[in-house]
Design a protein around this motif. Structure first.
Motif, PDB file in Angstrom:
ATOM      1  N   ALA A   1       1.700   1.440  -4.489  1.00 25.25           N
ATOM      2  CA  ALA A   1       1.560   1.270  -3.039  1.00 25.25           C
ATOM      3  C   ALA A   1       1.202   2.589  -2.361  1.00 25.25           C
ATOM      4  N   LYS A   2       0.322   2.522  -1.353  1.00 22.39           N
ATOM      5  CA  LYS A   2      -0.107   3.653  -0.529  1.00 22.39           C
ATOM      6  C   LYS A   2      -0.700   4.802  -1.355  1.00 22.39           C
ATOM      7  N   GLN A   3      -1.281   4.476  -2.496  1.00 22.63           N
ATOM      8  CA  GLN A   3      -1.907   5.488  -3.364  1.00 22.63           C
ATOM      9  C   GLN A   3      -3.387   5.120  -3.538  1.00 22.63           C
ATOM     10  N   PRO A   4      -4.312   6.070  -3.258  1.00 16.57           N
ATOM     11  CA  PRO A   4      -5.735   5.764  -3.479  1.00 16.57           C
ATOM     12  C   PRO A   4      -6.018   5.542  -4.971  1.00 16.57           C
TER      13      PRO A   4
ATOM     14  N   MET B   1      -7.664   1.485  -2.199  1.00 20.19           N
ATOM     15  CA  MET B   1      -6.279   1.760  -2.568  1.00 20.19           C
ATOM     16  C   MET B   1      -5.940   1.130  -3.923  1.00 20.19           C
ATOM     17  N   SER B   2      -4.957   1.712  -4.589  1.00 21.98           N
ATOM     18  CA  SER B   2      -4.499   1.238  -5.885  1.00 21.98           C
ATOM     19  C   SER B   2      -3.877  -0.144  -5.762  1.00 21.98           C
TER      20      SER B   2
END
Length: 170
Positions: free
Chosen positions: A152-155, A147-148
């Motif tokens: 947040a919540k971004q691959p 994850m990034s």
């Protein structure tokens, strides 16, 4: 079998000699190999010979190269690796930077071989524009990508450019 070097091969040898490229010479006799190091000094295409620095031996058991001795030459030039077979034509004195040194006159090859010593080979891509690839990385055994750290919540998305293909893959 070819009897003469191609234009590109001639250019490679000419430029390599101009830059005094390092050479590795390998003599194989009765399943034993002897390695020598040298450098390319001058190429004579019309007279079909190359002048190299007197080859340095790698151990006490290695004998100096003698006239008529056959060997394989390996060198690298501009990121490419080359091989060719040659033979010692004669021992000479050569004027290098205004001082005499011992040198060898060796036979000019009729062709250069690929000197890539790895298990895989590389083939450059001439695609214009180059191929851009976007991808995610998954840790071993995980179902979700890394994850990034910023969003947040971004691959995490990686961007790559394919520059060559090897025998083992991209």
């Amino acid at each position: 079998a070819r009897t003469a070097l191609e234009s590109l091969e001639r250019d490679v040898l000419d430029m390599a000699a101009g830059q005094n490229e390092n050479l590795t010479l390998t003599v194989t006799n009765r399943n034993e190999s002897y390695v020598y190091v040298s450098r390319m000094l001058e190429v004579h295409f019309k007279k079909k010979f190359i002048i190299i620095d007197e080859a340095s031996i790698d151990s006490e058991n290695t004998k100096p190269l003698s006239k008529g001795e056959k060997f394989e030459v390996f060198f690298q030039f501009k990121g490419f690796r080359y091989l060719f077979d040659s033979i010692v034509l004669e021992h000479i004195k050569y004027n290098f930077n205004n001082r005499p040194i011992y040198a060898l006159k060796i036979q000019l090859p009729t062709h250069l071989r690929d000197g890539e010593r790895r298990e895989y080979f590389r083939v450059g891509l001439s695609m214009k524009p180059p191929v851009h690839v976007k991808f995610n990385i998954f840790k071993k055994g995980e179902d979700t990508p890394i994850m990034s750290a910023v969003v947040a919540k971004q691959p995490e998305i990686y961007d790559g450019i394919i520059t060559d293909i090897s025998g083992g893959g991209f």
